[in-house]
Design an enzyme around this catalytic site. Structure first.
Site, PDB file in Angstrom:
ATOM      1  N   HIS A  63      30.627 -54.673   3.734  1.00  0.00           N
ATOM      2  CA  HIS A  63      30.546 -56.149   3.898  1.00  0.00           C
ATOM      3  C   HIS A  63      29.299 -56.726   3.187  1.00  0.00           C
ATOM      4  O   HIS A  63      28.337 -56.263   3.607  1.00  0.00           O
ATOM      5  CB  HIS A  63      30.213 -56.302   5.479  1.00  0.00           C
ATOM      6  CG  HIS A  63      31.527 -56.022   6.369  1.00  0.00           C
ATOM      7  ND1 HIS A  63      32.462 -56.972   6.486  1.00  0.00           N
ATOM      8  CD2 HIS A  63      32.127 -54.837   6.931  1.00  0.00           C
ATOM      9  CE1 HIS A  63      33.363 -56.294   7.294  1.00  0.00           C
ATOM     10  NE2 HIS A  63      33.319 -55.047   7.481  1.00  0.00           N
ATOM     11  N   ARG A 107      26.954 -59.980   2.933  1.00  0.00           N
ATOM     12  CA  ARG A 107      27.175 -61.400   3.899  1.00  0.00           C
ATOM     13  C   ARG A 107      27.248 -62.469   2.853  1.00  0.00           C
ATOM     14  O   ARG A 107      26.913 -63.769   3.306  1.00  0.00           O
ATOM     15  CB  ARG A 107      26.123 -61.244   4.846  1.00  0.00           C
ATOM     16  CG  ARG A 107      26.309 -59.987   5.667  1.00  0.00           C
ATOM     17  CD  ARG A 107      27.648 -59.949   6.478  1.00  0.00           C
ATOM     18  NE  ARG A 107      27.255 -58.786   7.373  1.00  0.00           N
ATOM     19  CZ  ARG A 107      28.605 -58.503   8.131  1.00  0.00           C
ATOM     20  NH1 ARG A 107      29.663 -58.795   7.739  1.00  0.00           N
ATOM     21  NH2 ARG A 107      28.292 -57.429   9.084  1.00  0.00           N
ATOM     22  N   HIS A 164      42.570 -53.977  10.042  1.00  0.00           N
ATOM     23  CA  HIS A 164      41.460 -53.643  11.234  1.00  0.00           C
ATOM     24  C   HIS A 164      42.384 -53.459  12.352  1.00  0.00           C
ATOM     25  O   HIS A 164      43.007 -54.188  12.962  1.00  0.00           O
ATOM     26  CB  HIS A 164      40.501 -54.508  11.326  1.00  0.00           C
ATOM     27  CG  HIS A 164      39.764 -54.332  12.409  1.00  0.00           C
ATOM     28  ND1 HIS A 164      38.156 -54.352  11.999  1.00  0.00           N
ATOM     29  CD2 HIS A 164      39.630 -54.625  13.638  1.00  0.00           C
ATOM     30  CE1 HIS A 164      37.695 -54.354  13.128  1.00  0.00           C
ATOM     31  NE2 HIS A 164      38.702 -54.594  14.159  1.00  0.00           N
ATOM     32  N   HIS A 203      38.951 -47.878   8.466  1.00  0.00           N
ATOM     33  CA  HIS A 203      38.039 -47.072   9.465  1.00  0.00           C
ATOM     34  C   HIS A 203      38.585 -46.350  10.840  1.00  0.00           C
ATOM     35  O   HIS A 203      38.518 -46.658  11.862  1.00  0.00           O
ATOM     36  CB  HIS A 203      36.979 -47.941  10.259  1.00  0.00           C
ATOM     37  CG  HIS A 203      36.911 -49.265  10.719  1.00  0.00           C
ATOM     38  ND1 HIS A 203      38.170 -49.657  11.431  1.00  0.00           N
ATOM     39  CD2 HIS A 203      36.476 -50.463  10.038  1.00  0.00           C
ATOM     40  CE1 HIS A 203      38.109 -51.044  11.360  1.00  0.00           C
ATOM     41  NE2 HIS A 203      37.388 -51.532  10.769  1.00  0.00           N
ATOM     42  N   ASP A 222      32.016 -49.058   5.437  1.00  0.00           N
ATOM     43  CA  ASP A 222      32.020 -50.188   6.571  1.00  0.00           C
ATOM     44  C   ASP A 222      30.782 -50.529   6.681  1.00  0.00           C
ATOM     45  O   ASP A 222      30.064 -50.912   7.778  1.00  0.00           O
ATOM     46  CB  ASP A 222      32.595 -49.701   7.946  1.00  0.00           C
ATOM     47  CG  ASP A 222      32.902 -51.102   8.732  1.00  0.00           C
ATOM     48  OD1 ASP A 222      32.718 -52.199   8.395  1.00  0.00           O
ATOM     49  OD2 ASP A 222      33.055 -50.806   9.997  1.00  0.00           O
TER      50      ASP A 222
HETATM   51  C1  NCD Z   1      32.049 -55.429  10.740  1.00  0.00           C
HETATM   52  C2  NCD Z   1      31.332 -56.312  10.509  1.00  0.00           C
HETATM   53  O1  NCD Z   1      30.147 -56.531  10.983  1.00  0.00           O
HETATM   54  O2  NCD Z   1      31.670 -57.370   9.705  1.00  0.00           O
HETATM   55  N1  NCD Z   1      31.719 -54.692  11.999  1.00  0.00           N
HETATM   56  C3  NCD Z   1      31.914 -53.402  12.658  1.00  0.00           C
HETATM   57  O3  NCD Z   1      31.552 -53.262  13.524  1.00  0.00           O
HETATM   58  N2  NCD Z   1      32.594 -52.599  11.746  1.00  0.00           N
HETATM   59  C4  NCD Z   1      33.587 -55.866  10.910  1.00  0.00           C
HETATM   60  C5  NCD Z   1      34.562 -54.510  10.862  1.00  0.00           C
HETATM   61  O4  NCD Z   1      34.474 -53.831   9.931  1.00  0.00           O
HETATM   62  O5  NCD Z   1      35.552 -54.388  11.704  1.00  0.00           O
HETATM   63 ZN    ZN Z   2      37.041 -53.356  10.747  1.00  0.00          ZN
END
Ligand code: NCD
Ligand code: ZN
Length: 431
Positions: free
Chosen positions: A59, A61, A178, A231, A304
């Site tokens: 991720h 942002r 997911h 995950h 992740d």
């Molecule tokens: C992720 C996010 O913050 O975008 N958060 C997480 O806890 N893994 C989203 C995700 O991967 O499900």
């Molecule tokens: Zn996820």
């Protein structure tokens, strides 16, 4: 002079040390007597050379929450972590559900030039699970989207998921799910079990993940399509993957470093740095995930990497956003959880962090053998190093690492993207 020679390095940590010449973005020569070469020298003595890592689940942002991570800062974190390609999830703001956004992510990543940032496109408009996004135009754009995912959300409607799988199959792209049945996780913040009960935290049952894994395996079977599970976090998911693979279903799965190291005993402090989706499970799940990764039931590691602002993490557990940083610590956690216990050797690390992700997503310039003529996307590792994680020293803008102050084994000492150094001794090398 753009050539680099890595001296006295062991490929995959095996055999005698050799010199490796990188030129024109490729591995040009491998040997012990390369003669006098006009090239920058990188000392590889005592070190291990592997193909550069690929993260199928990152991720970054941007757009929208550049206060927590940007494509630039996330690329730096990736290069420092030994990555040469990452897949940036679609849950940005705005959501990456059109080619305008996915093309931007790819182009911005190329401008930064530290790692190939492949955009992930949303499966459904706005990640709302109601209407399929225009996957075809995203796949056809310059960002050439290869993975579609509503990650952060589950594609929970079985009919939408079925159509997504059929459509993805015809486009030759991958759906990454997911797996979280939202009706079973309403208000949930922690793994459902004795720890959460004692601490008074609302539970996220294993069945919320496993029921979707089972369902999607069956949908993929019927659609003759591939599905990838994000995950994986439970021993039951491992059993379902085993079953589905034995049926010949095209299912693959990833596991995160944090689910291989941490369990829900971490929640005792109520520190929200440990809040993540799916939640940290029990020690028995951790053991099953390690075994599954060693045996290939789980195909690969994905970080992740999920940066969050202090105000979203340094608060009450139930109010915090789920997610943890991961790019800069991934290799060390894999060494700690898999290499040290003898579950994987360095070839195994190359397989789960580079070769298998490249294969799953069909990248032909990454995860390649260390051989003459192959693209020079590489990572150099000091297996004897030890370091202590300090959140303030990480390249990510956010600081939500659950590994703060832990002393971990092994360190990335250099990363090469198409023959060019991107990171060296913990510092970014400007392009
Ligand atoms: C992720 C996010 O913050 O975008 N958060 C997480 O806890 N893994 C989203 C995700 O991967 O499900
Ligand atoms: Zn996820």
């Amino acid at each position: 002079m753009n050539n680099v020679v890595i001296k006295n390095v062991r490929l995959y940590g095996e055999g005698d040390p050799v010199d490796v010449l990188l030129a024109d973005g490729e591995i040009r020569e491998i040997g012990t007597d390369l003669g006098v070469i006009d090239a920058q020298t990188v000392d590889g003595a005592g070190q291990v050379l592997l193909p550069g890592f690929i993260d199928l689940h990152t991720h970054l942002r941007e757009p929208g929450r550049e206060d927590t991570e940007t494509i630039e800062s996330g690329s730096a974190a990736a290069a420092l972590g030994g990555y040469t390609a990452v897949f940036a999830m679609a849950n940005t703001s705005p959501v990456a559900d059109t080619a305008v956004i996915t093309d931007y992510v790819w182009k911005r990543g190329q401008e930064v030039g530290l790692v190939d940032v492949h955009p992930v496109g949303a499966v459904t408009v706005g990640l709302e699970g109601k209407q399929l996004a225009e996957m075809g135009t995203m796949a056809a754009g310059v960002g050439a989207v290869r993975i579609f995912s509503d990650d952060g959300h589950c594609v929970y409607d079985p009919l939408i998921m079925r159509r997504a799988l059929e459509y993805a199959n015809s486009l030759g792209v991958l759906i990454a799910q997911h797996a979280e049945e939202p009706r079973l996780t309403k208000g949930a913040v922690a793994h459902e079990g004795p720890t959460a009960s004692r601490l008074g935290l609302a539970g996220w049952p294993r069945a919320a993940e496993e029921s979707i894994v089972a369902r999607d395996a069956l949908l993929a079977r019927d659609a003759g399509a591939r599905v990838h599970i994000c995950h994986a976090s439970t021993a039951g998911t491992v059993e379902l993957l085993k079953w589905a693979k034995a049926q010949g279903i095209s299912i693959t799965a990833e596991v995160t470093p944090h689910h291989l190291l941490l369990d829900d005993s971490r929640l005792e402090t109520y520190d929200a740095v440990n809040r993540v989706n799916p939640p940290l499970r029990e020690a028995s799940d951790v053991a099953a995930l390690r075994q599954a990764l060693a045996e290939g039931v789980v195909d690969c590691v994905a970080t992740d990497h999920a940066p969050h602002a202090d105000q979203d993490k340094c608060c009450e557990f139930a109010a915090a956003r789920p997610g943890m940083l991961g790019l800069e610590t991934a290799l060390s956690i894999i060494v700690e959880t898999m290499v040290k216990p003898g579950l994987l050797d360095w070839r195994g690390v190359a397989r789960v962090m580079s070769e298998n992700p490249a294969r799953i997503v069909g990248l032909d310039d990454q995860g390649r053998p260390l051989a003459v003529g192959e693209p020079a996307n590489l990572v150099l590792i000091d297996p004897a190093a030890e370091w202590t994680v300090e959140a303030d020293d990480l390249a990510s803008i956010a600081r939500n690492t659950p590994f703060q102050a832990m002393t971990l084994p092994a360190k990335v000492t250099a990363t090469f993207l198409r023959g060019r150094l991107t990171a060296r001794d913990g510092k970014i090398v400007a392009g």
